[in-house]
Design a protein around this motif. Structure first.
Motif, PDB file in Angstrom:
ATOM      1  N   SER A 105       4.040  10.113  -9.260  1.00  0.00           N
ATOM      2  CA  SER A 105       2.461  10.370  -9.332  1.00  0.00           C
ATOM      3  C   SER A 105       1.905   9.254  -8.185  1.00  0.00           C
ATOM      4  CB  SER A 105       1.879   9.509 -10.523  1.00  0.00           C
ATOM      5  OG  SER A 105       2.994   8.738 -10.789  1.00  0.00           O
ATOM      6  N   LYS A 106       2.658   8.326  -7.213  1.00  0.00           N
ATOM      7  CA  LYS A 106       2.058   7.670  -6.158  1.00  0.00           C
ATOM      8  C   LYS A 106       1.990   7.895  -5.052  1.00  0.00           C
ATOM      9  CE  LYS A 106       3.040   3.646  -9.256  1.00  0.00           C
ATOM     10  NZ  LYS A 106       3.810   2.412  -8.898  1.00  0.00           N
ATOM     11  N   LEU A 107       1.156   7.478  -3.840  1.00  0.00           N
ATOM     12  CA  LEU A 107       1.535   7.946  -2.699  1.00  0.00           C
ATOM     13  C   LEU A 107       2.408   7.071  -2.062  1.00  0.00           C
ATOM     14  CD1 LEU A 107      -0.271   9.087   0.100  1.00  0.00           C
ATOM     15  CD2 LEU A 107      -1.119   7.127  -0.073  1.00  0.00           C
ATOM     16  N   ARG A 108       3.415   7.517  -0.904  1.00  0.00           N
ATOM     17  CA  ARG A 108       4.440   6.444  -0.687  1.00  0.00           C
ATOM     18  C   ARG A 108       4.663   6.187   0.868  1.00  0.00           C
ATOM     19  NH1 ARG A 108      10.256   6.279  -0.972  1.00  0.00           N
ATOM     20  NH2 ARG A 108      11.191   4.012  -1.570  1.00  0.00           N
ATOM     21  N   ALA A 109       4.225   5.420   0.771  1.00  0.00           N
ATOM     22  CA  ALA A 109       4.394   5.856   3.001  1.00  0.00           C
ATOM     23  C   ALA A 109       6.291   4.967   3.937  1.00  0.00           C
ATOM     24  CB  ALA A 109       3.240   5.386   3.318  1.00  0.00           C
ATOM     25  N   THR A 110       6.741   5.136   4.030  1.00  0.00           N
ATOM     26  CA  THR A 110       7.825   4.355   4.975  1.00  0.00           C
ATOM     27  C   THR A 110       8.101   4.442   6.080  1.00  0.00           C
ATOM     28  OG1 THR A 110       9.103   6.010   3.288  1.00  0.00           O
ATOM     29  CG2 THR A 110      10.601   4.637   5.059  1.00  0.00           C
ATOM     30  N   TYR A 130       6.766   8.709   7.275  1.00  0.00           N
ATOM     31  CA  TYR A 130       6.768   9.922   6.872  1.00  0.00           C
ATOM     32  C   TYR A 130       5.902   9.183   5.258  1.00  0.00           C
ATOM     33  CZ  TYR A 130      10.139  12.304   3.427  1.00  0.00           C
ATOM     34  OH  TYR A 130      10.305  13.802   2.615  1.00  0.00           O
ATOM     35  N   VAL A 131       5.586  10.281   4.838  1.00  0.00           N
ATOM     36  CA  VAL A 131       4.875  10.187   3.511  1.00  0.00           C
ATOM     37  C   VAL A 131       5.012  11.125   2.928  1.00  0.00           C
ATOM     38  CG1 VAL A 131       2.332   9.761   3.071  1.00  0.00           C
ATOM     39  CG2 VAL A 131       3.242   9.150   4.959  1.00  0.00           C
ATOM     40  N   GLU A 132       4.946  10.591   1.672  1.00  0.00           N
ATOM     41  CA  GLU A 132       5.520  10.801   0.076  1.00  0.00           C
ATOM     42  C   GLU A 132       4.068  11.174  -0.276  1.00  0.00           C
ATOM     43  OE1 GLU A 132      10.294  10.384  -0.964  1.00  0.00           O
ATOM     44  OE2 GLU A 132       8.993   9.009   0.382  1.00  0.00           O
ATOM     45  N   PHE A 133       3.435  12.043  -0.435  1.00  0.00           N
ATOM     46  CA  PHE A 133       2.736  12.568  -1.627  1.00  0.00           C
ATOM     47  C   PHE A 133       2.514  12.741  -3.189  1.00  0.00           C
ATOM     48  CE2 PHE A 133       0.835  13.252   2.940  1.00  0.00           C
ATOM     49  CZ  PHE A 133      -0.730  12.560   3.254  1.00  0.00           C
ATOM     50  N   PRO A 134       1.787  12.312  -3.961  1.00  0.00           N
ATOM     51  CA  PRO A 134       1.828  12.448  -4.835  1.00  0.00           C
ATOM     52  C   PRO A 134       1.564  14.006  -5.489  1.00  0.00           C
ATOM     53  CG  PRO A 134       0.079  10.543  -5.122  1.00  0.00           C
ATOM     54  CD  PRO A 134       0.067  11.538  -3.645  1.00  0.00           C
ATOM     55  N   LYS A 140     -13.038   3.171   6.787  1.00  0.00           N
ATOM     56  CA  LYS A 140     -13.870   3.147   4.927  1.00  0.00           C
ATOM     57  C   LYS A 140     -12.596   3.399   5.163  1.00  0.00           C
ATOM     58  CE  LYS A 140     -18.596   4.369   5.167  1.00  0.00           C
ATOM     59  NZ  LYS A 140     -19.143   4.684   4.141  1.00  0.00           N
ATOM     60  N   CYS A 141     -10.864   2.815   5.094  1.00  0.00           N
ATOM     61  CA  CYS A 141      -9.559   2.793   4.720  1.00  0.00           C
ATOM     62  C   CYS A 141      -9.505   1.599   3.766  1.00  0.00           C
ATOM     63  CB  CYS A 141      -8.467   2.345   5.301  1.00  0.00           C
ATOM     64  SG  CYS A 141      -7.722   3.334   7.003  1.00  0.00           S
ATOM     65  N   ARG A 142      -8.980   1.829   2.306  1.00  0.00           N
ATOM     66  CA  ARG A 142      -8.969   1.320   0.657  1.00  0.00           C
ATOM     67  C   ARG A 142      -7.298   0.079   1.595  1.00  0.00           C
ATOM     68  NH1 ARG A 142     -10.136   5.406  -1.860  1.00  0.00           N
ATOM     69  NH2 ARG A 142     -11.986   5.769  -2.927  1.00  0.00           N
ATOM     70  N   LYS A 143      -6.394   1.001   1.469  1.00  0.00           N
ATOM     71  CA  LYS A 143      -5.519  -0.284   2.629  1.00  0.00           C
ATOM     72  C   LYS A 143      -4.960  -0.086   3.827  1.00  0.00           C
ATOM     73  CE  LYS A 143      -5.091  -2.251  -1.216  1.00  0.00           C
ATOM     74  NZ  LYS A 143      -3.803  -2.513  -1.813  1.00  0.00           N
ATOM     75  N   ALA A 144      -4.226  -0.542   4.759  1.00  0.00           N
ATOM     76  CA  ALA A 144      -4.048  -0.287   5.459  1.00  0.00           C
ATOM     77  C   ALA A 144      -1.695  -0.251   5.709  1.00  0.00           C
ATOM     78  CB  ALA A 144      -4.792  -0.449   7.083  1.00  0.00           C
ATOM     79  N   LEU A 145      -1.333  -0.441   6.989  1.00  0.00           N
ATOM     80  CA  LEU A 145      -0.009  -0.336   7.106  1.00  0.00           C
ATOM     81  C   LEU A 145      -0.274  -0.230   8.839  1.00  0.00           C
ATOM     82  CD1 LEU A 145       2.242   1.487   4.820  1.00  0.00           C
ATOM     83  CD2 LEU A 145       1.319  -1.336   4.729  1.00  0.00           C
ATOM     84  N   ILE A 147      10.847  -2.356   9.807  1.00  0.00           N
ATOM     85  CA  ILE A 147      11.666  -0.987   9.745  1.00  0.00           C
ATOM     86  C   ILE A 147      12.163   0.262   8.666  1.00  0.00           C
ATOM     87  CG2 ILE A 147      12.749   0.444  11.909  1.00  0.00           C
ATOM     88  CD1 ILE A 147      11.842  -1.519  13.813  1.00  0.00           C
ATOM     89  N   GLY A 148      12.083   1.128   8.035  1.00  0.00           N
ATOM     90  CA  GLY A 148      12.520   1.205   6.720  1.00  0.00           C
ATOM     91  C   GLY A 148      12.116   1.134   5.247  1.00  0.00           C
ATOM     92  N   GLU A 149      11.117   0.314   5.492  1.00  0.00           N
ATOM     93  CA  GLU A 149      10.583  -0.159   4.362  1.00  0.00           C
ATOM     94  C   GLU A 149       9.465   1.432   3.681  1.00  0.00           C
ATOM     95  OE1 GLU A 149       8.250  -4.087   2.129  1.00  0.00           O
ATOM     96  OE2 GLU A 149       8.050  -3.871   4.392  1.00  0.00           O
ATOM     97  N   SER A 150       9.815   1.202   2.625  1.00  0.00           N
ATOM     98  CA  SER A 150       8.577   1.893   1.833  1.00  0.00           C
ATOM     99  C   SER A 150       7.633   0.795   0.481  1.00  0.00           C
ATOM    100  CB  SER A 150       9.029   2.891   0.760  1.00  0.00           C
ATOM    101  OG  SER A 150      10.159   3.436   2.065  1.00  0.00           O
ATOM    102  N   ARG A 151       6.285   1.457   1.296  1.00  0.00           N
ATOM    103  CA  ARG A 151       4.830   0.735   0.538  1.00  0.00           C
ATOM    104  C   ARG A 151       4.524   2.238  -0.781  1.00  0.00           C
ATOM    105  NH1 ARG A 151       2.212  -3.962   1.701  1.00  0.00           N
ATOM    106  NH2 ARG A 151       4.939  -4.249   2.064  1.00  0.00           N
ATOM    107  N   GLU A 152       4.723   1.688  -2.062  1.00  0.00           N
ATOM    108  CA  GLU A 152       3.576   2.489  -2.694  1.00  0.00           C
ATOM    109  C   GLU A 152       2.097   2.331  -2.837  1.00  0.00           C
ATOM    110  OE1 GLU A 152       6.425   3.106  -6.312  1.00  0.00           O
ATOM    111  OE2 GLU A 152       7.126   4.623  -5.383  1.00  0.00           O
ATOM    112  N   PHE A 153       1.904   3.490  -2.883  1.00  0.00           N
ATOM    113  CA  PHE A 153      -0.215   2.846  -3.980  1.00  0.00           C
ATOM    114  C   PHE A 153      -0.449   3.542  -4.656  1.00  0.00           C
ATOM    115  CE2 PHE A 153       1.360   2.400   1.372  1.00  0.00           C
ATOM    116  CZ  PHE A 153       0.706   1.050   1.004  1.00  0.00           C
TER     117      PHE A 153
END
Length: 412
Positions: A97-102, A110-114, A357-362, A403-409
């Motif tokens: 159910s979350k957006l996840r970027a690695t 590598y982005v995993e979309f809901p 207008k990005c709410r969050k960024a990496l 490098i290799g870390e993921s973050r969920e949004f």
């Protein structure tokens, strides 16, 4: 529904992307239809803004050579430790159910979309980002995994054809491991993929979008075993419909694979929307062009407020934003007078973040190869300073990863 630009991969059982023209084009500025970034007679592309300054290659080469001969060049120290590296973890299924970027290093995410879509941005897994093996262009941080470790790749998005963003060996490895994957690239790059034997390729101009739907192909598995109808039905029932809208957007850069094909193909930033989440991938870009200034000069001081910045990012924010997540370059910016037209420094990066207008960024485009002269660990430090100066220093608003870390949004 028909596939675009070369057909659909059916090399193994599984899902493939069916790409269609949307019923309505996405919102865009009025001048977009003028195609000011196109050269006449199909001879290539330009940056159509006052914020860009082009360099004669001979003048640029002489300038860089003189820096070395005069002792002005800085050679960054890559002695470990530099950027921490973690073994990445990926979700065990498409159910999330979350957006996840690695972050997989440099500009590769590598982005995993809901809802299940899995997208790989600007993958380069090779040691050297050049057509030949050059010691000075070898990684000082290895990739945290290999292409073959990626469990699912539905789409690969390419920003432009520079070797640190488009790698022939990596594309071949992805195509072998995930034969149904669909590639997206800016105008002029389709033939390169076809020459590589990749037929699942859609090329787009700035402001163009495509609708994507993943559908099931019931055929032979990788080992030649027949996939049963029951297996296909089970996957369908657990998966549901996966759809996306993928669009190419402007950015300020150039392209080339050789000394003789500069700007023959287009460069782009991208938007990907799926599962109720929208990601902006800035690719490789500058924001403004800075003159040759004395070392230590702040080119964002009032004395240089007159320097124009690229208007495309505010247009992107107005017509396609807001975005849940921006993937924005923060490195490869020194010497500033040479790199600023093409590469953002952290102050530029924060402005791109705000404009789009990005709410969050990496952050990205750092920590992998020595491409320029700033210290290798300077970009994240300068990013924190730029965010504080802009009043955006809340934790997690615009961050960097190992490098290799993921973050969920977000999430339900």
């Amino acid at each position: 529904m028909s596939s675009a630009a070369g057909g659909i991969g059916v090399g193994s059982a599984g899902l493939y992307a069916v790409v269609t023209n949307p019923a309505q084009m996405g919102a865009k500025p009025e001048e977009a239809d003028e195609l000011k970034h196109h050269l006449k007679h199909g001879k290539g592309f330009v940056n159509p803004w006052d914020s860009f300054r082009d360099f004669n290659p001979w003048k640029l080469g002489f300038g860089m050579a003189w820096r070395r001969l005069s002792g002005q060049s800085h050679f960054p120290d890559t002695t470990p430790p530099t950027v921490p590296i973690r073994p990445p973890s990926f979700l065990p299924s498409r159910q999330t159910s979350k957006l996840r970027a690695t972050w997989l290093g440099h500009a590769c995410y590598y982005v995993e979309f809901p809802g299940g879509l899995r997208v790989l941005f600007d993958p380069v897994f090779e040691d050297c980002c050049a057509p030949i093996n050059l010691k000075n262009l070898k990684r000082y941080t290895p990739p945290p995994c290999e292409v073959e470790d990626l469990p699912i790749v539905d789409a690969v998005v390419i920003s432009h054809n520079h070797y640190d963003h488009l790698s022939h060996p990596t594309v071949m490895r992805i195509h072998k491991k995930h034969p149904n994957v669909h590639f997206f690239a800016p105008l002029g790059n389709r033939q390169w993929f076809l020459d590589c034997g990749v037929k699942n390729i859609t090329e787009l101009d700035w402001w163009e979008t495509r609708d994507v739907k993943l559908e099931m192909f019931a055929g032979k598995g990788e080992e030649g075993s027949q996939v049963s109808v029951a297996e296909v039905d089970d996957l369908k029932s657990n998966l549901g419909a996966i759809t996306a809208t993928i669009g190419a957007l402007p950015c300020q850069h150039v392209s080339a694979r050789t000394p003789f094909d500069k700007c023959r193909t287009l460069w782009a930033s991208w938007s990907v929307e799926s599962g109720g989440k929208k990601v902006y991938f800035a690719g490789d870009t500058g924001y403004r062009s800075v003159p040759h200034l004395p070392p230590g000069t702040d080119d964002y001081s009032p004395a240089y407020a007159h320097l124009p910045h690229c208007p495309a990012f505010a247009q992107i924010g107005l017509h396609r934003g807001p975005f849940d997540l921006g993937l924005i370059p923060i490195g490869a910016y020194e010497p500033r007078w040479i790199m600023s037209p093409m590469h953002a420094n952290p102050k530029d990066s924060v402005n791109i973040f705000v404009d789009t207008k990005c709410r969050k960024a990496l952050g990205m485009h750092w920590g992998t190869w020595v491409l320029t002269e700033e210290p290798v660990m300077e970009p994240p430090r300068k990013l924190k300073e730029a965010l504080k100066e802009k009043g955006l220093d809340e934790k997690g608003v615009f961050d960097v990863l190992d490098i290799g870390e993921s973050r969920e949004f977000g999430g339900d």
